[in-house]
Design a protein around this motif. Structure first.
Motif, mmCIF file in Angstrom:
data_model
loop_
_atom_site.group_PDB
_atom_site.id
_atom_site.type_symbol
_atom_site.label_atom_id
_atom_site.label_comp_id
_atom_site.label_asym_id
_atom_site.label_seq_id
_atom_site.Cartn_x
_atom_site.Cartn_y
_atom_site.Cartn_z
ATOM 1 N N LYS A 3 0.797 -1.207 0.000
ATOM 2 C CA LYS A 3 0.000 0.000 0.000
ATOM 3 C C LYS A 3 0.842 1.276 0.000
ATOM 4 O O LYS A 3 0.321 2.368 0.070
ATOM 5 C CB LYS A 3 -0.952 -0.006 1.199
ATOM 6 N N LEU A 111 -10.528 1.402 0.322
ATOM 7 C CA LEU A 111 -9.254 0.823 0.752
ATOM 8 C C LEU A 111 -8.935 1.416 2.119
ATOM 9 O O LEU A 111 -8.689 2.617 2.235
ATOM 10 C CB LEU A 111 -8.149 1.140 -0.256
ATOM 11 N N LEU A 114 -4.064 0.739 6.403
ATOM 12 C CA LEU A 114 -3.401 -0.528 6.673
ATOM 13 C C LEU A 114 -2.166 -0.346 7.547
ATOM 14 O O LEU A 114 -1.422 0.617 7.392
ATOM 15 C CB LEU A 114 -2.996 -1.216 5.364
ATOM 16 N N ASP A 144 -6.101 -4.025 8.776
ATOM 17 C CA ASP A 144 -6.898 -2.847 8.430
ATOM 18 C C ASP A 144 -7.445 -2.213 9.707
ATOM 19 O O ASP A 144 -8.389 -2.722 10.309
ATOM 20 C CB ASP A 144 -8.043 -3.263 7.506
ATOM 21 N N ASP A 147 -11.090 -1.238 9.977
ATOM 22 C CA ASP A 147 -12.058 -2.319 10.132
ATOM 23 C C ASP A 147 -11.742 -3.136 11.379
ATOM 24 O O ASP A 147 -11.746 -4.369 11.356
ATOM 25 C CB ASP A 147 -12.056 -3.204 8.880
ATOM 26 N N ARG A 152 -5.622 -8.637 6.635
ATOM 27 C CA ARG A 152 -5.771 -8.530 5.188
ATOM 28 C C ARG A 152 -4.791 -9.406 4.423
ATOM 29 O O ARG A 152 -4.792 -9.398 3.202
ATOM 30 C CB ARG A 152 -5.616 -7.069 4.754
ATOM 31 N N LYS A 184 -5.189 -13.517 -0.044
ATOM 32 C CA LYS A 184 -6.096 -12.643 0.704
ATOM 33 C C LYS A 184 -5.747 -11.179 0.502
ATOM 34 O O LYS A 184 -6.633 -10.337 0.289
ATOM 35 C CB LYS A 184 -6.051 -13.009 2.184
ATOM 36 N N LEU A 185 -4.468 -10.844 0.564
ATOM 37 C CA LEU A 185 -4.066 -9.455 0.378
ATOM 38 C C LEU A 185 -4.254 -9.027 -1.071
ATOM 39 O O LEU A 185 -4.715 -7.910 -1.347
ATOM 40 C CB LEU A 185 -2.616 -9.270 0.807
ATOM 41 N N ASP A 187 -6.461 -10.072 -3.115
ATOM 42 C CA ASP A 187 -7.880 -9.888 -3.373
ATOM 43 C C ASP A 187 -8.386 -8.558 -2.827
ATOM 44 O O ASP A 187 -9.332 -7.973 -3.362
ATOM 45 C CB ASP A 187 -8.673 -11.047 -2.753
ATOM 46 N N THR A 188 -7.732 -8.046 -1.768
ATOM 47 C CA THR A 188 -8.104 -6.745 -1.227
ATOM 48 C C THR A 188 -7.945 -5.650 -2.272
ATOM 49 O O THR A 188 -8.754 -4.722 -2.353
ATOM 50 C CB THR A 188 -7.236 -6.413 0.003
ATOM 51 N N PHE A 189 -6.926 -5.775 -3.115
ATOM 52 C CA PHE A 189 -6.623 -4.735 -4.090
ATOM 53 C C PHE A 189 -7.152 -5.040 -5.482
ATOM 54 O O PHE A 189 -7.509 -4.117 -6.231
ATOM 55 C CB PHE A 189 -5.114 -4.504 -4.154
#
Length: 274
Positions: A3, A111, A114, A144, A147, A152, A184-185, A187-189
């Motif tokens: 990020k 987004l 992080l 995150d 959240d 993430r 997983k990470l 897919d976050t982006f």
């Protein structure tokens, strides 16, 4: 860190390595306190076709304790140090942004901000070509804080760095790195859940693997004992990346630039051990 090139990089984290490089001399102060102000124009994330422009003025703090460190891109604890190898456990992070600010992600979740935590191995490779070479191997979990600290995923960014002094009081550092993320990470982006699919943005499940290649340069110059100038440029490419086919990837190569002015307000009389 994935990020660092997403919507808003934390200016103090960008400036920290430059401040360290500019002061790379014996008997540095144990701590320094001051301000950093500057402007950044950066690619929203690797593969984005939009730039995000920000200006910030923030406090910055450097601490060079034997174990506790706030220096060189991270805040954390140095667990081991020898002549050639150093191991630390550190924390770093970057701000998030609204998905509505990026056309490719419009209507999708934001987004979040992080924070990364995990070990990093630094290997001093020696001197050549008039400068010093170093390899860094950070492996960190990504969380995150927007959240409730939800996990993430994992990020790994091996990096080769070269540092050298130039004429006229200038110093520079160049580096080449590659960013890898677990599924997983990634897919976050790059993932697009079915409910966020549109006629121009198909559903997509991201894969683990290479996120991007990076070529970075920093330059610094001490203007006075209290003031330092810092410049930064980065070129990154998603050529060959695991998620090159994501509908959120719209540009293969992108760049980021930044400039900052660092002011040292206070520093300790006590010197750091190294």
């Amino acid at each position: 860190m994935l990020k660092k090139s997403s919507p808003l990089a934390l200016l103090t984290l960008l400036a920290a390595p430059a401040v360290t490089l500019a002061q790379d001399r014996p008997a540095l102060p144990l701590w320094e306190l001051g301000l950093v102000g500057g402007a950044i124009s950066q690619q929203a994330y690797p593969g984005a076709d939009e730039q995000v422009n920000r200006g910030l003025v923030l406090p910055w703090f450097v601490y060079r304790g034997e174990f506790l460190r706030a220096d060189r891109n991270s805040l954390g604890v140095r667990a081991y140090k020898s002549r050639d190898v150093e191991v630390d456990v550190g924390v770093s992070g970057a701000f998030g942004s609204s998905a509505d600010d990026i056309e490719a992600r419009r209507g999708m979740p934001d987004l979040g901000t992080l924070v990364e935590f995990g070990p990093r191995v630094t290997w001093k490779l020696g001197e050549a070509a008039g400068g010093r070479w170093r390899a860094e191997l950070p492996l960190r979990g990504v969380f995150d804080v927007s959240d409730g600290g939800a996990g993430r995923g994992l990020a790994f960014e091996p990096e080769l760095q070269f540092e050298r002094a130039a004429g006229g009081g200038w110093r520079y550092s160049t580096s080449v790195s590659a960013i890898f993320a677990n599924r997983k990470l990634a897919d976050t982006f790059y993932g697009v859940a079915p409910q966020y699919a549109t006629p121009t943005r198909r559903a997509y499940t991201a894969e683990s693997g290479l996120v991007a290649w990076r070529l970075s340069t920093t330059v610094t110059r001490a203007l006075t004992p209290e003031w330092r100038l810092f410049g930064y440029a980065r070129l990154q490419s998603v050529a060959g990346a695991a998620n090159r086919d994501s509908p959120l990837v719209r540009k293969t190569t992108g760049g980021s630039v930044g400039v900052a002015l660092v002011y040292t307000w206070k520093q300790s009389e006590r010197r750091a051990v190294d």
